[in-house]
Design a protein around this motif. Structure first.
Motif, short mmCIF file in Angstrom:
data_model
loop_
_atom_site.label_atom_id
_atom_site.label_comp_id
_atom_site.label_asym_id
_atom_site.label_seq_id
_atom_site.Cartn_x
_atom_site.Cartn_y
_atom_site.Cartn_z
N GLY A 173 49.08 -3.66 28.84
CA GLY A 173 50.21 -3.62 27.92
C GLY A 173 50.59 -5.00 27.43
N GLY A 174 50.56 -5.98 28.33
CA GLY A 174 50.87 -7.35 27.95
C GLY A 174 49.88 -7.91 26.94
N TYR A 175 48.61 -7.66 27.18
CA TYR A 175 47.59 -8.18 26.26
C TYR A 175 47.72 -7.52 24.89
CZ TYR A 175 43.19 -10.32 24.90
OH TYR A 175 42.22 -11.08 24.27
N PHE A 176 47.96 -6.21 24.88
CA PHE A 176 48.15 -5.50 23.61
C PHE A 176 49.36 -6.06 22.86
CE2 PHE A 176 50.07 -2.00 21.18
CZ PHE A 176 49.03 -1.74 20.29
N LEU A 177 50.47 -6.24 23.58
CA LEU A 177 51.66 -6.81 22.96
C LEU A 177 51.38 -8.22 22.44
CD1 LEU A 177 54.70 -6.67 22.30
CD2 LEU A 177 55.14 -7.49 24.63
N GLY A 178 50.67 -9.01 23.22
CA GLY A 178 50.33 -10.36 22.80
C GLY A 178 49.46 -10.39 21.55
N ILE A 179 48.46 -9.53 21.51
CA ILE A 179 47.58 -9.44 20.33
C ILE A 179 48.40 -9.06 19.09
CG2 ILE A 179 45.74 -8.04 19.28
CD1 ILE A 179 44.54 -9.99 21.17
N CYS A 180 49.21 -8.02 19.23
CA CYS A 180 50.00 -7.54 18.08
C CYS A 180 50.96 -8.60 17.57
CB CYS A 180 50.77 -6.28 18.46
SG CYS A 180 49.73 -4.84 18.75
N THR A 181 51.68 -9.23 18.48
CA THR A 181 52.67 -10.21 18.04
C THR A 181 52.01 -11.52 17.62
OG1 THR A 181 53.16 -10.86 20.33
CG2 THR A 181 54.55 -9.16 19.33
N ALA B 21 48.08 -14.76 26.73
CA ALA B 21 46.64 -14.81 26.41
C ALA B 21 46.38 -14.15 25.06
CB ALA B 21 45.83 -14.13 27.51
N GLY B 22 46.97 -12.99 24.84
CA GLY B 22 46.79 -12.29 23.57
C GLY B 22 47.39 -13.07 22.41
N GLN B 23 48.57 -13.64 22.62
CA GLN B 23 49.21 -14.42 21.56
C GLN B 23 48.39 -15.66 21.23
OE1 GLN B 23 53.14 -14.95 23.23
NE2 GLN B 23 53.96 -13.22 22.08
N ARG B 24 47.89 -16.33 22.26
CA ARG B 24 47.10 -17.55 22.03
C ARG B 24 45.83 -17.25 21.25
NH1 ARG B 24 45.92 -20.62 27.29
NH2 ARG B 24 45.06 -22.09 25.81
N LEU B 25 45.23 -16.11 21.52
CA LEU B 25 44.00 -15.74 20.84
C LEU B 25 44.19 -15.70 19.32
CD1 LEU B 25 41.05 -14.71 21.19
CD2 LEU B 25 42.01 -12.40 21.12
N LEU B 26 45.29 -15.11 18.88
CA LEU B 26 45.51 -14.96 17.44
C LEU B 26 46.37 -16.05 16.82
CD1 LEU B 26 45.67 -11.13 17.28
CD2 LEU B 26 43.93 -12.62 16.34
N ALA B 27 47.22 -16.68 17.61
CA ALA B 27 48.09 -17.75 17.07
C ALA B 27 47.26 -18.92 16.56
CB ALA B 27 49.09 -18.21 18.12
N ARG B 28 46.05 -19.08 17.04
CA ARG B 28 45.20 -20.16 16.51
C ARG B 28 45.04 -20.02 15.00
NH1 ARG B 28 39.79 -19.44 19.62
NH2 ARG B 28 40.32 -17.31 19.07
N PHE B 29 45.13 -18.78 14.50
CA PHE B 29 44.95 -18.52 13.07
C PHE B 29 46.28 -18.30 12.36
CE2 PHE B 29 41.40 -16.67 15.49
CZ PHE B 29 40.40 -17.55 15.11
N THR B 30 47.24 -17.67 13.04
CA THR B 30 48.48 -17.28 12.37
C THR B 30 49.63 -18.25 12.58
OG1 THR B 30 49.23 -15.95 14.26
CG2 THR B 30 47.88 -14.82 12.57
#
Length: 172
Positions: free
Chosen positions: A77-85, A25-34
């Motif tokens: 922790g998972g969401y934080f890791l997802g956002i960061c990566t 979920a965190g990765q998908r949030l930011l991967a749209r841009f990165t």
């Protein structure tokens, strides 16, 4: 109420799958841009992890067991890791998946050996997710480019954190 080893394993696996859902979920949030090219694959992996969480939740419900105490810790922790990566892009996302899944696959194999002949329902639940977890690892490993910085940095950090959360979950 004294928990069996199979009960503890199911609770920890359920919490771990909850954490994995939140990593994606965190990765998908930011991967749209990165890293928009990886978004569809992340959605597929998140759907698998959601199904895995449901498998373990159903077995916990059948046994009338509550969630693991680490359930929300895994989510945060998972969401934080997802956002960061997710912020760091496709190579960081792939490196994270490889590191997490390598630890998870080893952990699941050890669980299957430990539970052999002891708890068939727990064994079946674990076996139901193995192929997806291996596919996540292999897909992410195929995306890694040689000599990249993020895999070298993230692999030991993410693998260590994943192992620590599993260890902690088994003791809570």
């Amino acid at each position: 109420m004294r928990l069996t080893l199979g009960d503890r394993i199911l609770k920890v696996n359920h919490a771990g799958e909850h954490g994995a859902v939140h990593i994606y979920a965190g990765q998908r949030l930011l991967a749209r841009f990165t890293a928009p090219a990886v978004c569809a694959g992340l959605a597929d992996k998140q759907a698998h992890e959601t199904r895995h969480r449901a498998i373990f939740a159903a077995e916990l419900a059948r046994r009338a067991l509550p969630r693991c105490r680490s359930y929300w810790l895994c989510a945060m922790g998972g969401y934080f890791l997802g956002i960061c990566t997710g912020l760091l892009g496709a190579q960081a996302i792939a490196a994270t998946t490889v590191a997490v899944e390598r630890v998870v696959l080893l952990h699941l194999q050890q669980q299957l050996q430990t539970l052999q002949g002891q708890d068939s329902a727990a064994t079946e639940s674990i076996e139901a997710i193995l192929a997806d977890e291996q596919a996540h690892h292999d897909d992410a490993a195929a995306q890694l480019k040689p000599g990249q910085f993020w895999p070298r940095l993230l692999d030991p950090l993410v693998a260590g954190a994943t192992s620590a959360v599993i260890w902690l979950g088994m003791r809570l």
